[in-house]
Design an enzyme around this catalytic site. Structure first.
Site, PDB file in Angstrom:
ATOM      1  CG  ASP A  85     -15.433 -13.654 -12.604  1.00 13.15           C
ATOM      2  OD1 ASP A  85     -14.457 -14.169 -13.178  1.00 13.15           O
ATOM      3  OD2 ASP A  85     -15.386 -12.543 -12.037  1.00 13.15           O
ATOM      4  CG  HIS A 120     -20.239 -13.184 -14.783  1.00 15.33           C
ATOM      5  ND1 HIS A 120     -20.030 -11.948 -15.385  1.00 15.33           N
ATOM      6  CD2 HIS A 120     -19.902 -13.034 -13.476  1.00 15.33           C
ATOM      7  CE1 HIS A 120     -19.591 -11.088 -14.472  1.00 15.33           C
ATOM      8  NE2 HIS A 120     -19.507 -11.712 -13.311  1.00 15.33           N
TER       9      HIS A 120
END
Length: 258
Positions: A63, A210
């Site tokens: 992400d 992430h």
């Protein structure tokens, strides 16, 4: 005696109030509970947390990118281990680094919509939410030439309203396996990130990581441990789209494409 009882009660109330106002900000401002529980949304196919399958496949997701340094490093590692992944990108960053997102698609990875500014959905209006989704989608189209049907709301926030909006936009909400939240954004250490994934790895997992974490390369370093170890254990790294195509039938006997 009566005065002492009143005074004691007053102190008790004061302590209760103090404990409330001194509660952590994250608790006081936590996302409101969804209208219905996970089972309801999962059974209807509105939201995906993981995909039941008998095959040893796992979906790594990243992400908040792209990042000019860490995303290419992750792409290099994925290529090295013949692994595919899914990148839920933030539109404002896509506009600055379109070539990296183009590379993600070119190398066979999924690109998903993670909004344009990464807002908290429980704090914005429906019109603003729609704008965030639309702008995020537009940034992906501009960078890659095609849309995505995968959507991950920031923070995993979901409500009936967001589910309805996603359906209207032709998007599938993708969250993550609850036992595969690496919390790498907290920079807990390379080994803790790697161990979280490796020790909890199950067929059909969706792992949350992430590729953009401020001043941290821990996720990149953890992947250097995760990828070879899980590959050694027989896992294949697939995109979310590929994972969705490996759902079992309700009877659990065969797998079907959707």
């Amino acid at each position: 005696m009566k005065y002492n009882r009143i005074r004691s009660a007053s102190i008790a109330v004061s302590l209760f109030c103090a404990s409330f106002y001194l509660a952590p900000i994250d608790t006081l401002h936590a996302s409101p509970a969804p209208t219905k529980g996970r089972t309801y949304y999962e059974e209807r196919g509105d939201i995906v947390w993981e995909v039941p399958t008998e095959r040893k496949v796992i979906a790594l997701t990243f992400d908040d990118g792209p990042d000019e340094i860490k995303t290419p490093a992750i792409l290099d590692l994925l290529k090295q281990y013949d692994a595919k992944a899914t990148f839920f990108v933030v539109g404002s960053r896509v506009e600055k680094l379109p070539d990296i997102v183009k590379r993600e698609r070119k190398e066979g990875h999924d690109v998903g919509n993670h909004t344009f500014h990464h807002p908290s959905f429980h704090r914005i209006s429906r019109n603003k939410a729609q704008s965030e989704v639309d702008l995020g989608q537009a940034s992906i189209v501009k960078a890659t030439g095609s849309e995505t049907y995968l959507f991950r709301p920031p923070g995993g926030t979901y409500t009936d309203s967001l589910v309805k909006l996603s359906k209207e936009k032709g998007l599938k909400i993708i969250l993550w396996s609850w036992h595969q939240d690496t919390r790498d954004w907290r920079r807990p250490g390379v080994n803790r990130i790697a161990n979280k994934v490796i020790r909890n790895a199950r067929n059909g997992d969706i792992v949350l990581m992430h590729d953009y974490v401020y001043k941290s390369t821990q996720t990149v370093e953890a992947l250097k441990i995760i990828l070879p170890e899980l590959k050694k254990r027989g896992f294949t790294f697939v995109t979310v789209s590929e994972l969705l195509a490996k759902r079992k039938t309700p009877e659990g006997l065969i797998e079907v494409n959707k």
